[in-house]
Design a protein around this motif. Sequence first.
Motif, PDB file in Angstrom:
ATOM      1  N   PRO A 233       0.463  -1.317  -0.046  1.00  0.00           N
ATOM      2  CA  PRO A 233       0.268   0.416  -0.138  1.00  0.00           C
ATOM      3  C   PRO A 233       1.110   0.749   0.155  1.00  0.00           C
ATOM      4  CG  PRO A 233       0.089  -0.536   1.977  1.00  0.00           C
ATOM      5  CD  PRO A 233       0.613  -1.784   1.125  1.00  0.00           C
ATOM      6  N   PHE A 234       2.014   1.289   0.306  1.00  0.00           N
ATOM      7  CA  PHE A 234       3.374   2.320   0.926  1.00  0.00           C
ATOM      8  C   PHE A 234       4.043   1.852   1.015  1.00  0.00           C
ATOM      9  CE2 PHE A 234       1.878   1.469   5.484  1.00  0.00           C
ATOM     10  CZ  PHE A 234       2.535   1.446   5.352  1.00  0.00           C
ATOM     11  N   ASP A 235       5.280   3.320   0.736  1.00  0.00           N
ATOM     12  CA  ASP A 235       6.777   2.497   0.494  1.00  0.00           C
ATOM     13  C   ASP A 235       7.219   3.335   2.132  1.00  0.00           C
ATOM     14  OD1 ASP A 235       7.201   1.030  -2.342  1.00  0.00           O
ATOM     15  OD2 ASP A 235       6.668   2.806  -2.687  1.00  0.00           O
ATOM     16  N   LEU A 236       8.073   2.580   2.457  1.00  0.00           N
ATOM     17  CA  LEU A 236       8.873   2.968   3.478  1.00  0.00           C
ATOM     18  C   LEU A 236       9.187   4.657   3.462  1.00  0.00           C
ATOM     19  CD1 LEU A 236       9.416   2.172   6.405  1.00  0.00           C
ATOM     20  CD2 LEU A 236      12.038   1.308   5.830  1.00  0.00           C
ATOM     21  N   PRO A 237      10.251   4.889   2.254  1.00  0.00           N
ATOM     22  CA  PRO A 237      10.505   6.389   2.439  1.00  0.00           C
ATOM     23  C   PRO A 237       9.004   6.869   2.502  1.00  0.00           C
ATOM     24  CG  PRO A 237      11.453   5.235   0.927  1.00  0.00           C
ATOM     25  CD  PRO A 237      10.688   4.622   1.177  1.00  0.00           C
ATOM     26  N   GLU A 238       7.886   7.172   2.656  1.00  0.00           N
ATOM     27  CA  GLU A 238       6.204   7.888   2.887  1.00  0.00           C
ATOM     28  C   GLU A 238       6.385   8.018   4.156  1.00  0.00           C
ATOM     29  OE1 GLU A 238       3.135   7.481  -0.169  1.00  0.00           O
ATOM     30  OE2 GLU A 238       4.327   5.409  -0.860  1.00  0.00           O
ATOM     31  N   ILE A 239       6.869   7.042   4.767  1.00  0.00           N
ATOM     32  CA  ILE A 239       6.325   7.230   6.642  1.00  0.00           C
ATOM     33  C   ILE A 239       6.300   8.790   6.744  1.00  0.00           C
ATOM     34  CG2 ILE A 239       6.953   6.519   9.007  1.00  0.00           C
ATOM     35  CD1 ILE A 239       4.796   4.756   7.622  1.00  0.00           C
ATOM     36  N   PHE A 240       7.721   8.876   6.107  1.00  0.00           N
ATOM     37  CA  PHE A 240       8.255  10.804   6.466  1.00  0.00           C
ATOM     38  C   PHE A 240       7.542  11.437   6.314  1.00  0.00           C
ATOM     39  CE2 PHE A 240      10.666  14.317   4.938  1.00  0.00           C
ATOM     40  CZ  PHE A 240      10.736  15.000   5.572  1.00  0.00           C
ATOM     41  N   PHE A 241       6.609  11.486   4.751  1.00  0.00           N
ATOM     42  CA  PHE A 241       5.824  12.678   4.567  1.00  0.00           C
ATOM     43  C   PHE A 241       4.612  12.162   5.442  1.00  0.00           C
ATOM     44  CE2 PHE A 241       8.253  11.294   0.696  1.00  0.00           C
ATOM     45  CZ  PHE A 241       8.877  12.997   0.346  1.00  0.00           C
ATOM     46  N   PHE A 242       3.558  11.013   5.712  1.00  0.00           N
ATOM     47  CA  PHE A 242       2.628  10.724   6.360  1.00  0.00           C
ATOM     48  C   PHE A 242       3.031  12.113   7.902  1.00  0.00           C
ATOM     49  CE2 PHE A 242       1.803   7.404   3.975  1.00  0.00           C
ATOM     50  CZ  PHE A 242       0.231   7.633   3.481  1.00  0.00           C
ATOM     51  N   VAL A 243       3.970  11.686   8.158  1.00  0.00           N
ATOM     52  CA  VAL A 243       5.034  12.504   9.227  1.00  0.00           C
ATOM     53  C   VAL A 243       4.196  13.834   9.701  1.00  0.00           C
ATOM     54  CG1 VAL A 243       6.715  12.957  11.363  1.00  0.00           C
ATOM     55  CG2 VAL A 243       5.773  10.343  10.437  1.00  0.00           C
ATOM     56  N   VAL A 244       5.004  14.109   7.813  1.00  0.00           N
ATOM     57  CA  VAL A 244       5.023  15.507   8.373  1.00  0.00           C
ATOM     58  C   VAL A 244       3.805  16.009   7.480  1.00  0.00           C
ATOM     59  CG1 VAL A 244       5.742  17.409   6.118  1.00  0.00           C
ATOM     60  CG2 VAL A 244       7.043  15.429   7.023  1.00  0.00           C
TER      61      VAL A 244
END
Length: 644
Positions: A233-244
């Motif tokens: 569903p999502f790539d690991l680097p996208e976690i940073f953008f979810f936090v942002v």
Amino acid sequence: MEELVGLREGSSGKPVTLRELWSPCPRSRRSIQGGLEWLKRRLFRVGEDWYFLMALGVLMALISYAMNFAVRSVVRGSGIPEVKTILSGVILEDYLDIKNFGAKVTGLSCTLATGSISFLGKLGPFVHLSVMIAAYLGRLRTKVIRESENKTKEVEMLAAGAAVGVATVFAAPFSGVLFSIEVMSSHFSVWDYWRGFFAATCGAFMFRLLAVFNSEQETITSIYKTRFPVDIPFDLPEIFFFVVLGAICGILSCGYNFCQRTFLFFLKANGFTSKLLATSKPLYSALAALILASITYPPGVGRFMASRLSMEEHLETLFDNNSWALMTKNSSPPWPAEPDPQNLWREWCHPQFTVFGTLVFFLVMKFWMLILATTIPIPAGYFLPIFIYGAAIGRLLGEALSVAFPEGIVAGGEVNPIMPGAYALAGAAAFSGAVTHTISTALLAFELTGQIVHALPVLMAVLVANAITQSCQPSFYEGTIIVKKLPYLPWIRGRKIGSHPVTVNHFMNCTFTTLAKDMALEEVVKVMISTDVPQYPLVETAESQTLVGIVKRTDLVQALQTEPTSWAPGQQPCLQDILASGCPTHPVTLKLSPETSLHETHNLFELLNLQLLFVTSRGRAVGSVTWMELKKAISTLTNPPTPK
């Protein structure tokens, strides 16, 4: 067999039944019947329906007056701040009276009929309605089983009612219970947990079952079903953008809560608006609705903010997993004359504004429009609009990322496209959770969409947003309590206000009135006339001031009214004689010491829903503490007075 007939004495020969002939007082009965026949003929000369029209006018006048009275008294606003106050132990007279149920339902139906013009929901009023019914069923249960009134049982029913109100709005029993716990209660009894879940599950199941019976859906499923891929569903680097995204929602929620509370204070302080709200609420509501309707008019400015969509369609389109920016990158589809049910997302893609312009314009305009809508004195819910607003924030970030990374973010050799709908889901949960200071909005987003694959990034966004807003601003509902000046005990925020060294001795009320057992009845009567407290501390003697119990004012008044008319010669009646003759006294099960800290006192009041505690030192009654003294002490620490 034919009925027997006879002739009246002195009649013209018209036959009558024997039962009528033998009935008592035949002449009086004939006179009354003749008078009624004459009145009927006179009435029919004017018209056959005029008295029905008169009855209609009188009846509707009575209904209108009753509804206006009920609307003026209880149906304005959300209802959650008042329910929160009631669950804290404060009694709000007539707020949960079942007679106001019809007025609340009527007002809420009219509010929802405006659609996306006013951008208002039904969560808050529905919680109020549910708690109303819970209070009524609790009283009915007490009468049916012939049980004495129990305040603990009442609170249990009200807590379950709040959970059912949330669950039946979104068909989400798990998040409904958790949301009601987070919003309504500072302390929650585990004993109430299964009761809330049981009632909320029944309500949510019936809500979805009715949708199936009404042919709205084929089977029981999520309200806003999404189609996100499950494998990756999502790539690991996208976690940073979810936090942002969580940080952005937290900052914007701080601004929203501050502006909304400041605007409410302004309306109360301004002479013109305060007078308008006090004397002409319909006029203010009409003016606010006119402003909102004019801006959201689709052929006008509304075409740049998807105003032709309902709030449900707003969510359905914002949760779309396709990137609108990429779909319209090489072509600009014309704006349809009417919304296309198969392509509702085109409402967000006006050729003059593009996707980004429409989303930005929507966020800018809806920010102050939501604040204005919350000031209209009508029954309305404010949770779903801020949920949609958060979804638009997430959608904007998701569209920007899809343009910045059109092929997706490379992680582990695989490339997966970015889904803006996932960011809309996280934004909705983060912004609404930050505004209301709740974490359960993450679970609510999953139950609404049936989507659990984004559990980790959504929860991280919600936690970051809450961490920012809870350290800076009170929640939306707490802000409303502050503005309305409801009797609610504030939360002690942080440790920077220096609250730990503060003890009861610093803020207790030392000028309280006690009743001694050896006090003369004349003095007792004088004390009761000069004070209006509901209960008095009972001490052994006036000199010792040793606290031995509590005497309620009602019991004391009743005992004084039924006291013996004559006393023994030379006997000086005192309070002890009244107590010995049957006036009940109540033990003091919980007391404070002058050295008790402010934090411990605050926890006791919140945990046990207390309104008053007496302070004793070595058995002597030296003061009292109510939630008013406690609230004043916390306010003094939070906002210390400026030195003169």
